[in-house]
Design an enzyme around this catalytic site. Structure first.
Site, PDB file in Angstrom:
ATOM      1  N   ASN A 288       0.835  -1.191   0.000  1.00  0.00           N
ATOM      2  CA  ASN A 288       0.000   0.000   0.000  1.00  0.00           C
ATOM      3  C   ASN A 288       0.878   1.252   0.000  1.00  0.00           C
ATOM      4  O   ASN A 288       1.961   1.263   0.582  1.00  0.00           O
ATOM      5  CB  ASN A 288      -0.907  -0.023   1.234  1.00  0.00           C
ATOM      6  CG  ASN A 288      -1.697   1.251   1.393  1.00  0.00           C
ATOM      7  OD1 ASN A 288      -1.224   2.191   2.023  1.00  0.00           O
ATOM      8  ND2 ASN A 288      -2.881   1.284   0.825  1.00  0.00           N
TER       9      ASN A 288
ATOM     10  N   CYS B 231      -6.096  -2.755  -2.771  1.00  0.00           N
ATOM     11  CA  CYS B 231      -6.942  -2.283  -1.675  1.00  0.00           C
ATOM     12  C   CYS B 231      -7.904  -1.185  -2.117  1.00  0.00           C
ATOM     13  O   CYS B 231      -8.762  -0.768  -1.344  1.00  0.00           O
ATOM     14  CB  CYS B 231      -6.077  -1.783  -0.529  1.00  0.00           C
ATOM     15  SG  CYS B 231      -5.052  -0.349  -0.983  1.00  0.00           S
TER      16      CYS B 231
END
Length: 183
Positions: free
Chosen positions: A123, A156
């Site tokens: 991320n 995500c």
């Protein structure tokens, strides 16, 4: 051709390691794969074993040959070590000398002449975090070359830097690194 040790860690991008193994094998390289336990949640070792035509090494405590220490021998036989994808967790462990799995134990035992690459995938916030950036800088002082992640829509749902570099980018860096070694 080269002996390449590919370390796969627990990222959603782990499935991309199959294409990397396949491409390098087709180029004539001898490929050996190491995996963390978390990587096994994303891709099966059998897939990488079939593509590499070599056993996949998963457990630092598993010693298939009584006359060898597996994580030591793997490093002795390699020209290039690459962690792809490299999670924030594994990057931190490598930077701080942890040796608690097959990937980190083998990395810590690599001979000095072995070229080392790391291709982060995580991320954006994890990648940009000061701890991760400091760990990457530490790895560079240990001789690792970093293959920067790309900016993309992440698994995500966030958008930003952190996606695993494209396969062609990784293959080109491997080629460049191996070419440097033969000069």
């Amino acid at each position: 051709m080269a002996n390449i040790l590919i370390a796969v860690t627990g990222s959603i991008a782990s499935y991309k390691s199959a294409d990397l193994v396949s491409s390098l094998k087709k180029q004539g390289h001898d490929i050996t794969v190491l995996m963390t336990e978390a990587a096994r949640e994303f891709i099966q070792p059998l897939t990488l074993q079939v593509l590499s035509q070599n056993p996949v090494h998963l457990d630092v405590m598993q010693e298939p040959y009584p006359d060898q220490v597996n994580h030591i021998e793997r490093g002795k036989e390699t020209d290039l070590f690459i962690v792809v994808p490299a999670t924030a967790n594994t990057i931190a462990k490598l930077a701080h000398g942890f040796a608690d799995n097959m990937v980190t134990s083998t990395a810590l035992a690599l001979p000095d002449h072995v070229k080392k690459l790391v291709a982060p995938a995580m991320n954006t916030k994890m990648y940009d975090h000061p701890a991760t950036q400091a760990n990457l800088k530490t790895l560079e002082t240990y001789g690792y070359q970093i293959i920067s992640p790309k900016e993309s829509l992440l698994a995500c749902g966030d958008y930003g830097k952190g996606a695993l570099a494209d396969l062609n980018t990784i293959l080109e860096r491997i080629k460049e690194t191996l070419d440097e070694q033969t000069l």
